[in-house]
Design a protein around this motif. Structure first.
Motif, mmCIF file in Angstrom:
data_model
loop_
_atom_site.group_PDB
_atom_site.id
_atom_site.type_symbol
_atom_site.label_atom_id
_atom_site.label_comp_id
_atom_site.label_asym_id
_atom_site.label_seq_id
_atom_site.Cartn_x
_atom_site.Cartn_y
_atom_site.Cartn_z
ATOM 1 N N GLY A 73 12.976 13.284 -40.950
ATOM 2 C CA GLY A 73 14.510 13.887 -41.120
ATOM 3 C C GLY A 73 14.258 15.413 -41.540
ATOM 4 O O GLY A 73 13.192 16.091 -41.455
ATOM 5 N N ARG A 74 15.050 16.092 -42.290
ATOM 6 C CA ARG A 74 15.144 17.204 -42.927
ATOM 7 C C ARG A 74 15.614 17.126 -44.344
ATOM 8 O O ARG A 74 16.632 16.601 -44.546
ATOM 9 N N GLU A 80 10.731 19.778 -43.321
ATOM 10 C CA GLU A 80 10.904 19.631 -41.748
ATOM 11 C C GLU A 80 9.780 18.777 -41.008
ATOM 12 O O GLU A 80 8.594 19.127 -41.151
ATOM 13 N N ASN A 125 10.772 15.124 -35.747
ATOM 14 C CA ASN A 125 11.920 14.626 -36.339
ATOM 15 C C ASN A 125 12.999 14.028 -35.243
ATOM 16 O O ASN A 125 13.533 14.729 -34.393
ATOM 17 N N TYR A 133 15.643 13.227 -35.533
ATOM 18 C CA TYR A 133 17.113 13.637 -35.695
ATOM 19 C C TYR A 133 17.313 15.091 -35.465
ATOM 20 O O TYR A 133 18.298 15.722 -35.447
ATOM 21 N N LEU A 134 16.336 15.813 -34.896
ATOM 22 C CA LEU A 134 16.392 17.167 -34.502
ATOM 23 C C LEU A 134 17.289 17.520 -33.789
ATOM 24 O O LEU A 134 18.273 18.615 -33.895
ATOM 25 N N LEU A 167 20.868 17.996 -35.539
ATOM 26 C CA LEU A 167 20.736 18.687 -37.076
ATOM 27 C C LEU A 167 20.991 20.331 -36.480
ATOM 28 O O LEU A 167 20.477 20.671 -35.268
#
Length: 379
Positions: free
Chosen positions: A330-331, A357, A361, A363-364, A367
């Motif tokens: 994730g971030r 970061e 990822n 989920y990029l 986001l």
């Protein structure tokens, strides 16, 4: 010349000498999901503990003071010069930079190397260089009018010493330090462990090879008051004690968010952040989404204890190692948890904030894009 503040380690990382950190890392909550309860942490196992567990190691013993010379020479050339430094956006300050940058270049050596640093003063005031944390000869300590005459404008001074002890150190000007540190005269200095002994004073205390550092970042915290330059500080001058309550910009590696360095990781990596506070106030760093192991980074020869945290205070001049497993894609914010320190002149978000970061990822696509960050990930 750009500061070398990101290094990728593929060798066995110089972390955790006395505590069996590999065992601890296996027991900490490197959970696949943040909802999973953390297992009970095992009791740390110490090796070669003195008879009195509260006694300090004898750092004056011949075993600690002497190191085997590597026969290698690490030479650096530093100039001190006036610069116009960008903090964030259109916010600039007049600074003195080592080689035209804040912080100065990262210096590196292996324990036992001969280090030679040539410092040229291209300003109109006196300066020196102090290697903070390194066991230099007294004539190389860089304290003006006490261990050396300061470096006058236009002059050059050459510092020479054997790199010891292994650890995360730093360097800075020691002339009117309250002012000259605020003017940006500081930088990181890493002394890597000699390969034959690793971290400890004996082979038995060497680093546990079961721990491998995949990626490493050097982060240096500081604060500034831009109103002094603007003449709006109520008569408080640079370096005055009253300045401490007036800081309005808080920086990591000379930049305020959103231009602070990003911390790029890949899932499964063991990541180390080497954190240094060069400022005048305490900061409190917190990592979202992970638990980290933390310990002093100041002397790899000294017995070290580790604890698990998600927030840790760091005092002025202190250095800490923060080690975490990248297991929660994730971030994630990594920031000072003193709320005013994550603002830019009072405007949130800003200041002493970065992001972890994940390169892979998942989920990029959901986001928002992160723009304006200065650090690129190492590949």
């Amino acid at each position: 010349m750009s500061t070398q503040i990101v290094t990728r380690r593929t060798r066995w990382g110089p972390v955790l000498a006395v505590v069996g950190l590999a065992t601890l890392l296996a027991g900490v909550a490197w959970a696949q999901s943040p909802e999973v309860d953390a297992p009970k942490q095992p009791i740390p196992v110490f090796k070669n503990v003195p008879v009195n567990p509260y006694s300090m190691p004898d750092l004056t013993s011949q075993q600690n003071l002497s190191v085997k010379h590597t026969g290698k020479i690490q030479e650096y050339s530093l100039t001190i010069e006036p610069i116009r430094w960008k903090i964030v956006g259109n916010v600039y300050m007049n600074q003195w930079g080592f080689n035209g940058q804040v912080p100065g270049p990262l210096l590196e050596a292996t324990e036992g190397d001969l280090v030679r640093i040539s410092v040229k003063n291209n300003t109109t005031v006196n300066h020196t260089l102090h290697a903070h944390g390194i066991w230099t000869p007294t004539v190389m300590d860089g304290v003006p009018d006490m261990t050396q005459k300061p470096i006058a404008p236009g002059e050059t001074f050459v510092y020479e010493f054997i790199a010891k002890p292994a650890g995360f150190h730093w360097y800075h000007c020691h002339v009117n330090a309250a002012e000259h540190l605020e003017m940006g005269l500081y930088g990181g200095f890493i002394v890597h462990p000699a390969p034959e002994t690793g971290l400890g004073t004996t082979k038995e205390q060497a680093v546990d090879p079961a721990l491998k550092i995949d990626r490493e970042y050097i982060l240096i915290a500081d604060e500034m008051d831009t109103r002094i330059e603007e003449g709006k500080a109520g008569g408080v001058g640079l370096g005055h004690p009253r300045m401490i309550g007036n800081f309005n910009y808080f920086t990591i590696n000379g930049k305020a968010f959103p231009e602070t360095p990003m911390i790029y990781v890949r899932e499964g990596e063991t990541v180390r952040i080497r954190l240094l506070n060069v400022g005048s106030v305490v900061h409190s760093f917190h990592l979202h989404g992970h638990t980290f192991a933390t310990s002093s980074a100041e002397c790899d020869r000294c017995p070290r204890t580790w604890e698990y945290r998600d927030v840790i205070n760091i005092s002025p001049a202190q250095r800490l190692d923060i080690v975490f497993k990248a297991n929660n894609p994730g971030r994630w914010m990594f920031h000072c948890h003193i709320p005013p320190h994550v603002t830019n002149d009072g405007v949130y978000p800003g200041g002493m904030m970065s992001m972890v970061e994940y390169e892979n990822n998942p989920y990029l696509k959901f986001l928002p894009p992160m723009e304006g960050h200065g650090m690129q990930h190492s590949k």
